[in-house]
Design a protein around this motif. Structure first.
Motif, PDB file in Angstrom:
ATOM      1  N   TYR A 116      -2.841   7.229  -5.633  1.00  0.00           N
ATOM      2  CA  TYR A 116      -4.030   6.650  -6.528  1.00  0.00           C
ATOM      3  C   TYR A 116      -5.098   7.970  -6.579  1.00  0.00           C
ATOM      4  N   ASN A 117      -5.149   8.337  -5.673  1.00  0.00           N
ATOM      5  CA  ASN A 117      -6.320   9.367  -5.702  1.00  0.00           C
ATOM      6  C   ASN A 117      -6.034  10.615  -6.303  1.00  0.00           C
ATOM      7  N   ARG A 118      -4.689  11.205  -6.157  1.00  0.00           N
ATOM      8  CA  ARG A 118      -4.319  12.148  -7.221  1.00  0.00           C
ATOM      9  C   ARG A 118      -4.219  11.656  -8.608  1.00  0.00           C
ATOM     10  N   GLY A 119      -3.881  10.557  -8.955  1.00  0.00           N
ATOM     11  CA  GLY A 119      -3.664  10.027 -10.119  1.00  0.00           C
ATOM     12  C   GLY A 119      -4.967   9.896 -10.842  1.00  0.00           C
ATOM     13  N   TRP A 120      -6.011   9.128 -10.065  1.00  0.00           N
ATOM     14  CA  TRP A 120      -7.531   9.407 -10.675  1.00  0.00           C
ATOM     15  C   TRP A 120      -7.985  10.663 -11.316  1.00  0.00           C
ATOM     16  N   PRO A 128       4.550   9.928  -7.701  1.00  0.00           N
ATOM     17  CA  PRO A 128       5.230   9.993  -6.433  1.00  0.00           C
ATOM     18  C   PRO A 128       4.499  10.291  -5.083  1.00  0.00           C
ATOM     19  N   GLY A 129       4.711   9.738  -4.148  1.00  0.00           N
ATOM     20  CA  GLY A 129       3.939  10.217  -2.727  1.00  0.00           C
ATOM     21  C   GLY A 129       3.510   9.244  -2.011  1.00  0.00           C
ATOM     22  N   GLY A 130       3.946   7.842  -2.090  1.00  0.00           N
ATOM     23  CA  GLY A 130       3.548   6.904  -1.169  1.00  0.00           C
ATOM     24  C   GLY A 130       2.450   5.928  -1.683  1.00  0.00           C
ATOM     25  N   GLY A 131       2.133   5.922  -2.971  1.00  0.00           N
ATOM     26  CA  GLY A 131       1.109   4.810  -3.127  1.00  0.00           C
ATOM     27  C   GLY A 131      -0.137   5.050  -2.700  1.00  0.00           C
ATOM     28  N   TYR A 132      -0.987   4.266  -2.297  1.00  0.00           N
ATOM     29  CA  TYR A 132      -2.256   4.406  -1.779  1.00  0.00           C
ATOM     30  C   TYR A 132      -2.352   4.931  -0.453  1.00  0.00           C
ATOM     31  N   LEU A 133      -1.361   4.570   0.362  1.00  0.00           N
ATOM     32  CA  LEU A 133      -1.432   5.158   1.728  1.00  0.00           C
ATOM     33  C   LEU A 133      -1.041   6.878   1.487  1.00  0.00           C
ATOM     34  N   LEU A 159       0.852  -1.311   0.058  1.00  0.00           N
ATOM     35  CA  LEU A 159       0.046   0.078   0.139  1.00  0.00           C
ATOM     36  C   LEU A 159       0.713   1.251  -0.021  1.00  0.00           C
ATOM     37  N   ALA A 160       2.123   1.329   0.607  1.00  0.00           N
ATOM     38  CA  ALA A 160       3.025   2.327   0.323  1.00  0.00           C
ATOM     39  C   ALA A 160       3.894   2.445  -0.638  1.00  0.00           C
TER      40      ALA A 160
END
Length: 161
Positions: free
Chosen positions: A145-149, A136-141, A129-130
């Motif tokens: 992913y939020n910024r990506g979508w 960049p910025g630590g994946g899901y945690l 998750l990290a």
């Protein structure tokens, strides 16, 4: 008497945008022109090599990126196909396979709400998750992913105006 440990629920990543087009056009544009509007730099398996995205429009179809040397990298498989309202696909670009659902909701004759829900994070370890992803910025945690979508939906919205 000891209780069994309970796995923590990992909330889905949810994002949405509005598109000033009817639902059928919005859905069709999303899947047929994905290679034109998807932000391959940085959201791909290899931003330096990726040149296109292909969406096979049927249940069982693949969604994949193409590289400059004809290599293909599968992002996932369409598991539910319900044009023009929704599709669901597996997402193999995470450390463990997750699931992405896109919903297209008509809000008027020329207005559609596009919603994404990226779920299935429970299958991953804390370390997974990290892990870094395309952003960049630590994946899901870390919220990547939020910024990506958000970036992906903004790119799509801009392509329809």
């Amino acid at each position: 008497m000891s209780a069994e440990p309970v796995a923590l629920r990992r909330p889905p990543v949810r994002q949405a945008t509005l598109v000033r087009r009817d639902v059928a056009h919005t859905f069709t544009s999303f899947v047929t022109t994905i290679g034109q509007w998807w932000p391959l730099r940085p959201v791909s398996a290899n931003p330096e090599r990726a040149v296109d995205v292909v969406f096979e429009q049927h249940a069982g179809g693949r969604v994949y990126e193409c590289w400059d040397d004809d290599t293909t990298v599968v992002w996932g498989e369409v598991v539910s196909w319900e044009p023009p309202r929704r599709f669901v696909m597996t997402w193999c670009m995470t450390p463990a396979t997750t699931e992405v659902e896109l919903r297209f909701k008509p809000l008027g004759p020329a207005l559609t709400r596009v919603e994404v829900e990226h779920r299935g994070w429970e299958a991953m370890s804390e370390a997974d998750l990290a892990k870094e992803c395309a952003l960049p910025g630590g994946g899901y945690l870390g919220g990547s992913y939020n910024r990506g979508w958000t970036m992906i939906l903004e790119s799509f919205q801009e392509s329809t105006s």
